[in-house]
Design a protein around this motif. Structure first.
Motif, PDB file in Angstrom:
ATOM      1  N   ALA A  33      33.464  41.261  37.242  1.00  0.00           N
ATOM      2  CA  ALA A  33      34.890  40.894  38.133  1.00  0.00           C
ATOM      3  C   ALA A  33      34.572  40.507  39.310  1.00  0.00           C
ATOM      4  N   LEU A  34      35.187  39.379  39.679  1.00  0.00           N
ATOM      5  CA  LEU A  34      35.455  38.951  40.931  1.00  0.00           C
ATOM      6  C   LEU A  34      36.570  39.746  41.774  1.00  0.00           C
ATOM      7  N   HIS A  35      36.276  40.377  42.691  1.00  0.00           N
ATOM      8  CA  HIS A  35      37.468  41.047  43.323  1.00  0.00           C
ATOM      9  C   HIS A  35      37.503  40.215  44.848  1.00  0.00           C
ATOM     10  N   LEU A  36      38.718  39.864  44.896  1.00  0.00           N
ATOM     11  CA  LEU A  36      39.309  39.085  46.022  1.00  0.00           C
ATOM     12  C   LEU A  36      40.548  39.897  46.961  1.00  0.00           C
ATOM     13  N   SER A  52      31.557  31.991  33.797  1.00  0.00           N
ATOM     14  CA  SER A  52      32.900  31.395  33.402  1.00  0.00           C
ATOM     15  C   SER A  52      33.918  32.537  33.455  1.00  0.00           C
ATOM     16  N   ARG A  53      35.055  32.024  33.597  1.00  0.00           N
ATOM     17  CA  ARG A  53      36.284  32.974  33.696  1.00  0.00           C
ATOM     18  C   ARG A  53      36.434  33.391  32.219  1.00  0.00           C
ATOM     19  N   VAL A  54      36.930  34.460  31.813  1.00  0.00           N
ATOM     20  CA  VAL A  54      37.285  35.081  30.776  1.00  0.00           C
ATOM     21  C   VAL A  54      38.674  34.499  30.359  1.00  0.00           C
ATOM     22  N   PRO A  55      38.652  33.335  29.521  1.00  0.00           N
ATOM     23  CA  PRO A  55      40.062  32.920  29.260  1.00  0.00           C
ATOM     24  C   PRO A  55      41.215  33.686  28.787  1.00  0.00           C
ATOM     25  N   SER A  56      40.733  34.980  28.086  1.00  0.00           N
ATOM     26  CA  SER A  56      41.699  35.588  27.447  1.00  0.00           C
ATOM     27  C   SER A  56      42.130  36.621  28.348  1.00  0.00           C
ATOM     28  N   LYS A  57      41.766  36.924  29.447  1.00  0.00           N
ATOM     29  CA  LYS A  57      41.928  38.085  30.356  1.00  0.00           C
ATOM     30  C   LYS A  57      43.060  37.205  31.526  1.00  0.00           C
ATOM     31  N   PRO A  58      44.011  37.839  32.099  1.00  0.00           N
ATOM     32  CA  PRO A  58      44.696  37.185  33.171  1.00  0.00           C
ATOM     33  C   PRO A  58      43.902  37.874  34.529  1.00  0.00           C
ATOM     34  N   ILE A  99      42.507  41.527  44.283  1.00  0.00           N
ATOM     35  CA  ILE A  99      42.878  40.295  42.984  1.00  0.00           C
ATOM     36  C   ILE A  99      41.760  40.405  42.125  1.00  0.00           C
ATOM     37  N   ALA A 100      41.726  40.671  40.855  1.00  0.00           N
ATOM     38  CA  ALA A 100      40.388  40.610  40.097  1.00  0.00           C
ATOM     39  C   ALA A 100      40.768  39.529  39.038  1.00  0.00           C
ATOM     40  N   ILE A 101      39.364  39.003  38.769  1.00  0.00           N
ATOM     41  CA  ILE A 101      39.318  37.673  37.998  1.00  0.00           C
ATOM     42  C   ILE A 101      37.928  38.042  36.956  1.00  0.00           C
ATOM     43  N   ASP A 102      38.371  38.322  35.738  1.00  0.00           N
ATOM     44  CA  ASP A 102      37.071  38.641  34.814  1.00  0.00           C
ATOM     45  C   ASP A 102      36.209  37.571  34.554  1.00  0.00           C
ATOM     46  N   LEU A 103      34.773  37.667  34.645  1.00  0.00           N
ATOM     47  CA  LEU A 103      33.927  36.797  34.428  1.00  0.00           C
ATOM     48  C   LEU A 103      33.083  37.158  33.356  1.00  0.00           C
ATOM     49  N   TRP A 104      32.372  36.079  32.488  1.00  0.00           N
ATOM     50  CA  TRP A 104      31.496  36.082  31.736  1.00  0.00           C
ATOM     51  C   TRP A 104      30.186  35.719  32.504  1.00  0.00           C
ATOM     52  N   LEU A 105      29.151  36.093  32.065  1.00  0.00           N
ATOM     53  CA  LEU A 105      27.901  35.766  32.878  1.00  0.00           C
ATOM     54  C   LEU A 105      26.817  35.406  31.442  1.00  0.00           C
TER      55      LEU A 105
END
Length: 91
Positions: free
Chosen positions: A44-47, A12-18, A27-33
């Motif tokens: 973190a997913l890096h694109l 899931s995406r961490v909703p509190s982190k942009p 581009i980094a997208i923080d994730l919860w496992l």
């Protein structure tokens, strides 16, 4: 995250982190496992910018026109979703 046979894993995406741009340009997208419903770790997913642009286009297409109208007023919509009218796209 250790391997457990038959474990149910949810990402899931961490909703509190942009979503953010890193110093290296990715581009980094923080994730919860989570495994079997319990928090296991962060990742973190890096694109690359090109990968992020493709994901952006695919998300806009998957959202379809109906979801853009949920954001009111229209001025609050992202630029790419302004002017979108209701109605499903025809393929």
């Amino acid at each position: 995250m250790s391997a457990t046979p038959n474990a149910r894993v949810r990402v899931s995406r961490v909703p509190s982190k942009p979503v953010r741009r890193q110093e290296d340009g990715t581009i980094a997208i923080d994730l919860w496992l989570c495994r079997d419903g319990l928090f296991d770790s962060d990742a973190a997913l890096h694109l690359t910018p090109a990968e992020a642009e493709v994901l952006h286009a695919q998300l806009c297409y998957a959202l379809d026109d109906d979801t853009a109208t949920l954001i009111e007023p229209e001025s609050m919509r992202p630029d790419c979703r302004k002017g979108v009218a209701t109605g499903r796209r025809r393929l």
